[in-house]
Motif scaffolding. Sequence first.
Motif, PDB file in Angstrom:
ATOM      1  N   LYS A   1      43.566 -26.422  -4.429  1.00 31.47           N
ATOM      2  CA  LYS A   1      43.556 -27.846  -5.208  1.00 31.47           C
ATOM      3  C   LYS A   1      42.204 -28.450  -5.640  1.00 31.47           C
ATOM      4  CE  LYS A   1      48.260 -29.342  -3.515  1.00 31.47           C
ATOM      5  NZ  LYS A   1      48.665 -30.319  -2.798  1.00 31.47           N
ATOM      6  N   HIS A   2      41.267 -28.023  -4.786  1.00 35.61           N
ATOM      7  CA  HIS A   2      39.903 -28.513  -5.014  1.00 35.61           C
ATOM      8  C   HIS A   2      39.438 -27.787  -6.070  1.00 35.61           C
ATOM      9  CE1 HIS A   2      38.453 -31.195  -1.696  1.00 35.61           C
ATOM     10  NE2 HIS A   2      39.279 -30.830  -0.919  1.00 35.61           N
ATOM     11  N   LEU A   3      39.653 -26.596  -6.392  1.00 30.26           N
ATOM     12  CA  LEU A   3      39.126 -25.818  -7.570  1.00 30.26           C
ATOM     13  C   LEU A   3      39.971 -26.127  -8.782  1.00 30.26           C
ATOM     14  CD1 LEU A   3      38.496 -22.422  -5.695  1.00 30.26           C
ATOM     15  CD2 LEU A   3      36.730 -24.322  -6.363  1.00 30.26           C
ATOM     16  N   GLU A   4      41.023 -26.575  -8.758  1.00 35.55           N
ATOM     17  CA  GLU A   4      42.075 -26.593  -9.874  1.00 35.55           C
ATOM     18  C   GLU A   4      41.491 -27.491 -11.070  1.00 35.55           C
ATOM     19  OE1 GLU A   4      46.920 -26.185 -10.313  1.00 35.55           O
ATOM     20  OE2 GLU A   4      45.693 -27.711  -8.802  1.00 35.55           O
ATOM     21  N   ARG A   5      41.658 -26.838 -12.212  1.00 35.88           N
ATOM     22  CA  ARG A   5      41.047 -27.783 -13.338  1.00 35.88           C
ATOM     23  C   ARG A   5      39.528 -28.219 -13.343  1.00 35.88           C
ATOM     24  NH1 ARG A   5      46.240 -30.077 -12.323  1.00 35.88           N
ATOM     25  NH2 ARG A   5      45.007 -31.572 -11.007  1.00 35.88           N
ATOM     26  N   ASN A   6      38.861 -27.402 -12.633  1.00 29.84           N
ATOM     27  CA  ASN A   6      37.411 -27.536 -12.447  1.00 29.84           C
ATOM     28  C   ASN A   6      36.987 -25.946 -12.867  1.00 29.84           C
ATOM     29  OD1 ASN A   6      36.503 -29.968 -11.388  1.00 29.84           O
ATOM     30  ND2 ASN A   6      38.089 -29.377  -9.562  1.00 29.84           N
ATOM     31  N   ARG A   7      35.716 -25.980 -13.638  1.00 30.11           N
ATOM     32  CA  ARG A   7      34.935 -24.814 -13.884  1.00 30.11           C
ATOM     33  C   ARG A   7      34.196 -24.230 -12.625  1.00 30.11           C
ATOM     34  NH1 ARG A   7      31.138 -24.913 -18.694  1.00 30.11           N
ATOM     35  NH2 ARG A   7      33.104 -24.699 -20.066  1.00 30.11           N
ATOM     36  N   TYR A   8      34.653 -23.436 -11.782  1.00 26.90           N
ATOM     37  CA  TYR A   8      33.785 -23.234 -10.724  1.00 26.90           C
ATOM     38  C   TYR A   8      33.050 -21.935 -10.625  1.00 26.90           C
ATOM     39  CZ  TYR A   8      38.128 -20.670  -9.686  1.00 26.90           C
ATOM     40  OH  TYR A   8      39.221 -19.750  -9.612  1.00 26.90           O
ATOM     41  N   LEU A   9      32.215 -21.814  -9.875  1.00 25.64           N
ATOM     42  CA  LEU A   9      31.528 -20.439  -9.225  1.00 25.64           C
ATOM     43  C   LEU A   9      31.347 -20.372  -7.820  1.00 25.64           C
ATOM     44  CD1 LEU A   9      29.793 -18.127  -9.689  1.00 25.64           C
ATOM     45  CD2 LEU A   9      27.785 -19.609  -9.537  1.00 25.64           C
ATOM     46  N   ILE A  10      32.239 -19.471  -7.404  1.00 28.16           N
ATOM     47  CA  ILE A  10      32.225 -19.111  -5.965  1.00 28.16           C
ATOM     48  C   ILE A  10      31.334 -17.698  -5.433  1.00 28.16           C
ATOM     49  CG2 ILE A  10      33.703 -18.599  -4.031  1.00 28.16           C
ATOM     50  CD1 ILE A  10      34.445 -21.303  -5.230  1.00 28.16           C
ATOM     51  N   LEU A  11      30.523 -17.850  -4.728  1.00 22.41           N
ATOM     52  CA  LEU A  11      29.672 -16.849  -4.119  1.00 22.41           C
ATOM     53  C   LEU A  11      30.091 -16.393  -2.823  1.00 22.41           C
ATOM     54  CD1 LEU A  11      26.024 -16.530  -5.264  1.00 22.41           C
ATOM     55  CD2 LEU A  11      26.913 -15.374  -3.174  1.00 22.41           C
ATOM     56  N   LEU A  12      30.698 -15.210  -2.927  1.00 16.28           N
ATOM     57  CA  LEU A  12      30.975 -14.432  -1.598  1.00 16.28           C
ATOM     58  C   LEU A  12      29.926 -13.449  -0.965  1.00 16.28           C
ATOM     59  CD1 LEU A  12      34.943 -13.981  -2.230  1.00 16.28           C
ATOM     60  CD2 LEU A  12      33.871 -15.871  -1.337  1.00 16.28           C
ATOM     61  N   ASP A  13      29.263 -13.805  -0.189  1.00  9.34           N
ATOM     62  CA  ASP A  13      28.099 -12.921   0.216  1.00  9.34           C
ATOM     63  C   ASP A  13      28.466 -12.089   1.432  1.00  9.34           C
ATOM     64  OD1 ASP A  13      25.466 -11.833   0.005  1.00  9.34           O
ATOM     65  OD2 ASP A  13      24.789 -13.272   1.425  1.00  9.34           O
ATOM     66  N   ASP A  14      28.172 -10.533   1.338  1.00 13.24           N
ATOM     67  CA  ASP A  14      28.260  -9.886   2.373  1.00 13.24           C
ATOM     68  C   ASP A  14      29.569  -9.523   2.709  1.00 13.24           C
ATOM     69  OD1 ASP A  14      26.932  -8.010   4.258  1.00 13.24           O
ATOM     70  OD2 ASP A  14      26.873  -9.529   5.786  1.00 13.24           O
ATOM     71  N   VAL A  15      30.576  -8.979   1.778  1.00 13.64           N
ATOM     72  CA  VAL A  15      31.679  -8.752   2.002  1.00 13.64           C
ATOM     73  C   VAL A  15      32.035  -7.135   2.530  1.00 13.64           C
ATOM     74  CG1 VAL A  15      34.236  -8.528   0.960  1.00 13.64           C
ATOM     75  CG2 VAL A  15      32.356 -10.278   0.286  1.00 13.64           C
ATOM     76  N   TRP A  16      32.475  -6.937   3.401  1.00 15.61           N
ATOM     77  CA  TRP A  16      32.577  -5.478   3.967  1.00 15.61           C
ATOM     78  C   TRP A  16      33.923  -4.853   4.063  1.00 15.61           C
ATOM     79  CZ3 TRP A  16      28.861  -2.817   6.826  1.00 15.61           C
ATOM     80  CH2 TRP A  16      27.607  -3.489   6.961  1.00 15.61           C
ATOM     81  N   SER A  17      34.901  -5.697   3.350  1.00 13.57           N
ATOM     82  CA  SER A  17      36.242  -4.905   3.505  1.00 13.57           C
ATOM     83  C   SER A  17      37.041  -5.376   2.278  1.00 13.57           C
ATOM     84  CB  SER A  17      36.983  -4.804   4.559  1.00 13.57           C
ATOM     85  OG  SER A  17      37.244  -6.110   4.847  1.00 13.57           O
ATOM     86  N   ILE A  18      37.789  -4.371   1.629  1.00 12.22           N
ATOM     87  CA  ILE A  18      38.868  -4.917   0.751  1.00 12.22           C
ATOM     88  C   ILE A  18      39.729  -6.082   1.250  1.00 12.22           C
ATOM     89  CG2 ILE A  18      40.629  -4.355  -1.018  1.00 12.22           C
ATOM     90  CD1 ILE A  18      39.184  -1.398  -0.994  1.00 12.22           C
ATOM     91  N   ASP A  19      39.979  -5.799   2.650  1.00 10.38           N
ATOM     92  CA  ASP A  19      41.111  -6.860   3.066  1.00 10.38           C
ATOM     93  C   ASP A  19      40.533  -8.369   3.139  1.00 10.38           C
ATOM     94  OD1 ASP A  19      42.991  -4.939   3.571  1.00 10.38           O
ATOM     95  OD2 ASP A  19      42.243  -4.767   5.766  1.00 10.38           O
ATOM     96  N   ALA A  20      39.069  -8.246   3.255  1.00 10.13           N
ATOM     97  CA  ALA A  20      38.480  -9.661   3.366  1.00 10.13           C
ATOM     98  C   ALA A  20      38.634 -10.268   1.891  1.00 10.13           C
ATOM     99  CB  ALA A  20      37.097  -9.471   3.506  1.00 10.13           C
ATOM    100  N   TRP A  21      38.590  -9.469   0.882  1.00  2.00           N
ATOM    101  CA  TRP A  21      38.632  -9.848  -0.426  1.00  2.00           C
ATOM    102  C   TRP A  21      40.020 -10.529  -0.717  1.00  2.00           C
ATOM    103  CZ3 TRP A  21      37.346 -12.228  -4.740  1.00  2.00           C
ATOM    104  CH2 TRP A  21      38.131 -12.247  -5.853  1.00  2.00           C
ATOM    105  N   ASN A  22      41.075  -9.524  -0.419  1.00  2.00           N
ATOM    106  CA  ASN A  22      42.386  -9.969  -0.656  1.00  2.00           C
ATOM    107  C   ASN A  22      42.967 -11.042   0.153  1.00  2.00           C
ATOM    108  OD1 ASN A  22      42.868  -7.572  -2.316  1.00  2.00           O
ATOM    109  ND2 ASN A  22      43.406  -6.468  -0.583  1.00  2.00           N
ATOM    110  N   ASP A  23      42.340 -11.519   1.277  1.00  2.00           N
ATOM    111  CA  ASP A  23      42.724 -12.700   2.109  1.00  2.00           C
ATOM    112  C   ASP A  23      42.262 -13.761   1.286  1.00  2.00           C
ATOM    113  OD1 ASP A  23      43.842 -11.334   3.992  1.00  2.00           O
ATOM    114  OD2 ASP A  23      42.387 -11.290   5.353  1.00  2.00           O
ATOM    115  N   VAL A  24      41.165 -13.783   0.331  1.00  2.00           N
ATOM    116  CA  VAL A  24      40.593 -15.054  -0.096  1.00  2.00           C
ATOM    117  C   VAL A  24      41.141 -15.398  -1.738  1.00  2.00           C
ATOM    118  CG1 VAL A  24      38.180 -14.015  -0.790  1.00  2.00           C
ATOM    119  CG2 VAL A  24      38.497 -16.579  -0.193  1.00  2.00           C
TER     120      VAL A  24
END
Length: 922
Positions: free
Chosen positions: A264-287
């Motif tokens: 909801k905080h991101l909805e209808r906004n043009r956003y940039l999310i920076l995810l630093d130091d991701v170590w697994s596909i599961d971590a990406w899938n969770d977010v």
Amino acid sequence: MAHVAVTSLLRTIELEFFQSQPRPLPQHQKQIITDCTDLIESLRESLRFVQSSLEELQGLDAKGREKLPRDLGAKLRDFALNAEDGIESELSHIYLAEPVPGELVPSSEEPQPPSPATLHQVLQRAVDEIDRIKEELTSIKDKIDQAEDWAAQSHAADEPPEEIMVGKRDELTATKDLLISGRTSNNRLEVVAVHGMGGIGKTVLAKSIYEDKSIKNHFDKCAWVVISQHYNKDEMLPRLLKSLVQDQEQPQYDSDNIEKQIYKHLERNRYLILLDDVWSIDAWNDVRSCFPDDCNGSRVLLTTRLKNVAQAAATTINCYQMRFFNPEESWDLFRMKNFLVEISNQVEFEMIGKKVVEKCYGLPLAVNVAAGLFSKLATLEEWKNVEKAIDSLEREPIAERCADILALSYNHLPHYLKSCFLYFGFFPKNYPLIAKKLVRLWIAEGFVKEGENERVVGEKHLHELIDRNLVLVGDRKSSYGTIRTCMVHDLLHDLSKREAQKENLLYVVGDREMASSRQRWITAQKESYSDPSLYACFKNCRSFLYFEEDKEAIELMKHGIFKPKLGSRKHISDLLQVSSNLKLLRVLEMSSFECLEELGSLSSWIADLVHLRHLSLTIGFPLTNFTISKARNLHTLQISAGYQGMKDPFPSFILDELPQLRYLKCWPSCELFPPTFVHENLHSVSSISPVQCLQQVFAKIPHLRKLSITGERSYFILYGENLAFLPQLESLSIDFQGFNASQTIHTPASSVDNIASLHGLKKLKLMCTEILWKDVNLLAKLHKLEVLKLIFQACVGREWKLVDEEEEYIFCSLKYLYIDYSSLVEWEATYVNFPVLERLLLSRCFNLKEIPSDFEGITTLQLIEIMGCLPSVEASAREIEEGQRDSGNDTIQVVVHKMPSNSVAETSDPNEEGPSREEEDS
């Protein structure tokens, strides 16, 4: 390391006691092993339990690992090493107690019969000890609270680091443009992923983008969150929400609906999310479900050390690998440090600084550490002293300061990859390793589980290390594009060597480290100090490798060219003086030696290495009395004669005695005695004489995938039809060793048809075969053929027509075509004949008029390479290139080489330099 030792012991148990073709022994010796069957079964099952338990404990976070007994790893390692030493020593006594059939043994040397109780006692002690370890492991696993202890460790700070971006401006600009403009016209949400080894600058690049004014102005909302190695979803998502609303009143977290809150905080906004130091596909899938796609140009930028994570997360082709700094960028970064800006402009300081930066090999982390070190030094004398210290300690001050960051990647490896990574410390720095040979060594060491397709699994291990940015690809094969050589960055080499030495696995001859009887891997180089007393202490040594230090040879190896360079014989002389202490070797790699006067002693020593799995030698005289019949676990046998003219350099190899043999390479050729059973393991033989192409040979080795045949044409004409008994053959090389320009005898069409019957063939190399060009068309029946090399009068005649009144010959899968030293003048073909051709190489085709102009229509064509051809051939290639570019193929290249000055000598004797580079690394 516990896992390396346990894996090694388990593999030894399986090889020694669970072979489908057991070692033939006299009844009284066989009974000794039979009486231990229950103990052997129990030990194997317990080792499997320990192995799986170690893999489970691998998932513990820092808090969980703190609760493990501190001595658990050491206890497991010591148990496995001691048990393996005892078992293999006792088995050596049993196997060597049997006199060679038909040979009288002098009474003074008569072997003592093994005691029936001894092996049983060794196994009983091992079973008792591992039972105690199993109880301890079970207790540990029961005490661990899964919900608490397997949670993630405390997270890293979510504030971007305070570092300044230096260099890589092109990457910075390209990534910014991609985030702002995107690749799609409909403004869909896109994910851009950047991957690379630890310390290469991923986070600094991301931070520079995140703080860029144009980025801040373009996006309505921006958030930065560090995922980290031991991430936890329930702890990471609140941090992401906090980052999004940091300028507003802090939100109330609803743990059950936090994904919806972020959405909801991101909805209808043009956003940039920076995810630093991701170590697994599961971590990406969770977010990923937290990010709405409102088709407004929103973006996610992700950094990771792992290529597979980057590929899984990135949309379309938004996946980038970070490169190393070039020398100019490294120097610029070094100079950015306070105080260094001014002082480094002085000539004396600059010379030292640039030498130090060169030793960082383009890794930004190492450059930063070096800059931090030198920024504390005020005088030229201090700079000189530290530079000398770095030289003498092989950059340890830099390596040690980087170690913690680089070690994260190592610590995150699963156990089966840790042992593979440590093995790189066995080799010299900057040494280009032949990828396939490295995999064979891993298999011989027991790093690949029994019962799997070992070669395929071993290659997956290598690719996984590459995807994790721990291993660098050196050179690729021009024909397949597959990896020919690989290596590790200098700082990662330091890490692998240091960890292997810490675990008491590795000793490098000439190092200052103390030698120990516990060390398993011994490596020596030509110039390193050698002493017989040094080798005498390595009674438990399992692997000995010798390496050439010739810098020219190493540089050539980086490009897949292998220079025959012979090493000092002092090491082998010293080894042979104490060889009676080295009975447990499983890997012996001395292909840089040419063994001459030591040959008799060498043969006797090798004959008693009953546990040998990998043997590679270069010899100077025939091995008339050479026997390896006791080495029934031999996986790889590679022996090269010092020169091609040596008559009968090798004895006949009896395959009945080598049931585990996978890879046999003898140069120039060898003789095989077929086994009495179907050999399940042998997949590569190079090379045999055409006399050996018999049904009784091929029918017993039906799983062969690669075969090289070298010898007289007449025997191949007689026996070539027996190739049909090799249904799994994928690679075939045939060399009839020279040709006579005045003779009119050609290889008949029937022999070509025999080759064309190998429907699984993917690669074919023909040399001096003198096949008529019209008969080459028969090879179009090979629908899986991808590589065709026609070398040094492989084909004869003035005309090659692929279209005639009756049929059009289509090489439907051919990607690589190489024609060398041919009398071809007219070549008639169209794009239809080679629909997927990617690379065309023409060498020393002195009379060829032109390349068929219709090749302009081959849409897959990437490269035309020419050497020693008429100017009209180059002109036709340029026309094809121009036509391809007009059609939108901007990747095509035409490369023209000058003929080398010694080309006349080369053409007169194509076999003069021995095996080709393709054969060498196969």
